[in-house]
Every structure is written in C-alpha cells, then in structure tokens.
Design a protein around this motif. Structure first.
Motif, short mmCIF file in Angstrom:
data_model
loop_
_atom_site.label_atom_id
_atom_site.label_comp_id
_atom_site.label_asym_id
_atom_site.label_seq_id
_atom_site.Cartn_x
_atom_site.Cartn_y
_atom_site.Cartn_z
N THR A 129 0.82 -1.21 0.00
CA THR A 129 0.00 0.00 0.00
C THR A 129 0.86 1.26 0.00
O THR A 129 0.57 2.21 -0.72
N VAL A 130 1.91 1.28 0.80
CA VAL A 130 2.70 2.51 0.96
C VAL A 130 3.70 2.73 -0.17
O VAL A 130 3.89 3.87 -0.62
N PHE A 131 4.34 1.65 -0.66
CA PHE A 131 5.43 1.85 -1.61
C PHE A 131 5.04 2.62 -2.88
O PHE A 131 5.83 3.43 -3.36
N PRO A 132 3.86 2.40 -3.46
CA PRO A 132 3.53 3.21 -4.65
C PRO A 132 3.62 4.71 -4.39
O PRO A 132 4.05 5.47 -5.26
N PHE A 133 3.27 5.15 -3.18
CA PHE A 133 3.34 6.57 -2.85
C PHE A 133 4.78 7.02 -2.62
O PHE A 133 5.15 8.14 -2.97
N LEU A 134 5.59 6.12 -2.05
CA LEU A 134 7.02 6.42 -1.90
C LEU A 134 7.70 6.46 -3.27
O LEU A 134 8.61 7.24 -3.50
N GLY A 135 7.25 5.58 -4.17
CA GLY A 135 7.87 5.48 -5.49
C GLY A 135 7.32 6.43 -6.53
O GLY A 135 7.86 6.52 -7.64
N LYS A 136 6.25 7.16 -6.20
CA LYS A 136 5.62 8.06 -7.18
C LYS A 136 6.60 9.05 -7.79
O LYS A 136 6.61 9.24 -9.01
N PRO A 137 7.47 9.70 -6.99
CA PRO A 137 8.43 10.64 -7.61
C PRO A 137 9.33 9.97 -8.65
O PRO A 137 9.67 10.56 -9.67
N ILE A 138 9.71 8.70 -8.39
CA ILE A 138 10.55 7.96 -9.35
C ILE A 138 9.76 7.70 -10.63
O ILE A 138 10.26 7.92 -11.74
N LEU A 139 8.53 7.20 -10.47
CA LEU A 139 7.69 6.91 -11.63
C LEU A 139 7.49 8.16 -12.49
O LEU A 139 7.53 8.09 -13.72
N GLN A 140 7.29 9.30 -11.82
CA GLN A 140 7.04 10.53 -12.57
C GLN A 140 8.31 11.14 -13.14
O GLN A 140 8.27 11.72 -14.22
N SER A 141 9.43 10.98 -12.46
CA SER A 141 10.67 11.55 -12.99
C SER A 141 11.12 10.83 -14.26
O SER A 141 11.80 11.40 -15.10
N PHE A 142 10.72 9.55 -14.41
CA PHE A 142 11.04 8.80 -15.62
C PHE A 142 9.88 8.79 -16.62
O PHE A 142 9.88 8.01 -17.56
N ASP A 143 8.91 9.67 -16.38
CA ASP A 143 7.73 9.78 -17.25
C ASP A 143 7.01 8.46 -17.46
O ASP A 143 6.50 8.17 -18.54
N LEU A 144 6.97 7.63 -16.41
CA LEU A 144 6.28 6.35 -16.50
C LEU A 144 4.79 6.49 -16.21
O LEU A 144 3.98 5.69 -16.69
N MET A 145 4.44 7.51 -15.40
CA MET A 145 3.03 7.76 -15.07
C MET A 145 2.82 9.23 -14.79
O MET A 145 3.62 9.85 -14.09
N ASP A 146 1.73 9.78 -15.33
CA ASP A 146 1.34 11.13 -14.92
C ASP A 146 0.36 10.99 -13.75
O ASP A 146 0.07 9.88 -13.29
N ASP A 147 -0.16 12.10 -13.24
CA ASP A 147 -1.04 12.06 -12.06
C ASP A 147 -2.29 11.22 -12.30
O ASP A 147 -2.70 10.45 -11.42
N ASP A 148 -2.90 11.35 -13.47
CA ASP A 148 -4.11 10.59 -13.77
C ASP A 148 -3.82 9.09 -13.84
O ASP A 148 -4.60 8.28 -13.33
N GLU A 149 -2.72 8.74 -14.49
CA GLU A 149 -2.35 7.32 -14.60
C GLU A 149 -2.02 6.74 -13.22
O GLU A 149 -2.37 5.60 -12.92
N PHE A 150 -1.36 7.55 -12.39
CA PHE A 150 -1.03 7.09 -11.04
C PHE A 150 -2.30 6.86 -10.23
O PHE A 150 -2.41 5.87 -9.51
N GLN A 151 -3.27 7.77 -10.35
CA GLN A 151 -4.53 7.61 -9.62
C GLN A 151 -5.27 6.35 -10.05
O GLN A 151 -5.81 5.63 -9.22
N LYS A 152 -5.24 6.06 -11.34
CA LYS A 152 -5.87 4.84 -11.86
C LYS A 152 -5.14 3.61 -11.31
O LYS A 152 -5.75 2.62 -10.92
N PHE A 153 -3.82 3.69 -11.28
CA PHE A 153 -2.98 2.62 -10.74
C PHE A 153 -3.33 2.34 -9.28
O PHE A 153 -3.47 1.19 -8.86
N VAL A 154 -3.49 3.41 -8.49
CA VAL A 154 -3.84 3.29 -7.07
C VAL A 154 -5.22 2.65 -6.91
O VAL A 154 -5.42 1.78 -6.05
N GLU A 155 -6.17 3.06 -7.74
CA GLU A 155 -7.52 2.48 -7.68
C GLU A 155 -7.48 0.97 -7.96
O GLU A 155 -8.19 0.20 -7.33
N GLU A 156 -6.64 0.57 -8.91
CA GLU A 156 -6.50 -0.85 -9.23
C GLU A 156 -5.90 -1.61 -8.03
O GLU A 156 -6.36 -2.70 -7.68
N ARG A 157 -4.89 -1.00 -7.41
CA ARG A 157 -4.24 -1.66 -6.27
C ARG A 157 -5.17 -1.81 -5.08
O ARG A 157 -5.04 -2.73 -4.29
N LYS A 158 -6.13 -0.89 -4.96
CA LYS A 158 -7.08 -0.93 -3.85
C LYS A 158 -7.82 -2.27 -3.82
O LYS A 158 -8.15 -2.77 -2.75
#
Length: 198
Positions: free
Chosen positions: A156-185
C-alpha cells in the motif's frame, strides 16, 4: 473551514505541517512557518515556544493520520480476517491518496529520530495485542504474522514512496497514477488473502 475561521493555533499548525512536510525538521525555520501562516514570529513563539514543540504537534497529527484510522480496524474483534484486510486496504489507500507525501515525511523523520514516535502512538503495543495478529496466527500458525502485515504495508505505501521515481522517468502522470492506485485498492487485499489461504 475557511482560513479566516481558523484559530491562530490552527493556522500555525496547518502552516507548520505544510512547511515541515516540504522541508523536513532540519530544513525548516520558525520564520518559514510564520510566513506561511501569515503571522509574525513573536505570535508563533507565543503559541509554540520552540520549533521542537511545534514539530511534535505536527508529528502527532501525521502519525495518527497514518495509523489512527487503521488501528480500530485491526483491533476489532467483531470482524473476520478477510473483512479486516478489505477495510484496511480501502482506508489506507484513501488516506494515502489524500496525503501522498505523508509516508515519505513520517519515514524520513522516524529515520532521523527527530521524534519519539512510540510516545506519540504506541503502535508496537497496539499491534502486538491486536485481534488481527491472533486471526493471522490461527490461519497460518507456522508463519510469523508480521510477514503479512509488512507485505500489506509495503504494497500500500510503496507506490506513494515510489511516485516521484515513476514521474521523474515519465512512467506515469497524475491521472495514470490515480488509476494505478484504484487498481491496487482491489488487488492488494486479493494478494494478501491468496498468501494467507495458500
């Protein structure tokens, strides 16, 4: 609540929370907090004598926010283990979605030993005596129950810790990250239950 309806103490705490989260304890000056709150430094010092006292108040709120809503779920003796996993997952993702910088801030300050977390919330006592530990031990007596709890926390926590890494490498924007979080839920409780039932 509108800013003008807040008490002076609440304005200071909100400003301190924002500045401490952005800069950490060592990088924050009381002058930064006073400026963020729109108050003079003397007034801030009147309410909170030291930066340490103000930080303790902010940490207490952050720790309670991070763990406080989960504790009643895991200590409830009326719900099944599966219900606890589902409820804790929904609640944790909700808290972290609303406060994405919360895990980084709390972990960073705990690591720096800036605050005595055990005095703010005795998580160790609450966790060791929690009903969820007993339920996990009943289901999987041969495995230390903290494996399951740490897996749950990391998933649960690591995606939020890793969000800056995902975004710095252009792997996910905010909308994609939110969708990713909803899936993980929905996926995280499913994975934990699979481990428990295997």
């Amino acid at each position: 609540m509108k800013a003008e309806e807040l008490s002076t103490e609440d304005k200071i705490l909100l400003a301190a929370s924002k500045v401490f989260t952005e800069k950490g304890f060592s990088g924050t000056r009381t002058r930064d907090i006073a400026e963020e709150a729109g108050l003079n430094l003397a007034l801030l010092n009147y309410y909170f004598r030291t930066k340490e006292k103000l930080f303790e108040q902010v940490m207490k709120v952050k720790i309670v926010l991070l763990f406080g809503k989960i504790i009643p779920i895991i200590t409830n003796d009326k719900t099944s283990l599966d219900e606890k996993i589902d409820l804790a997952s929904v609640k944790y993702f909700e808290i972290l979605s609303e406060n994405p910088n919360l895990p980084i801030f709390v972990l960073s300050e705990i690591q720096k030993k800036t605050s005595d977390v055990k005095s703010l919330l005795p998580i160790d006592t609450l966790l060791k005596n929690s009903f969820i530990i007993k339920q996990i031990q009943e289901r999987k007596p041969e495995i230390n129950p903290f494996h399951f709890l740490l897996n749950f926390l990391s998933m649960t926590v690591f995606p939020f810790l890793g969000k800056p890494i995902l975004q710095s490498f252009d792997l996910m924007d905010d909308d994609e990250f939110q969708k990713f979080v909803e899936e993980r839920k929905t996926m995280v409780p499913m994975w934990i239950k699979m481990m428990l039932n295997n």
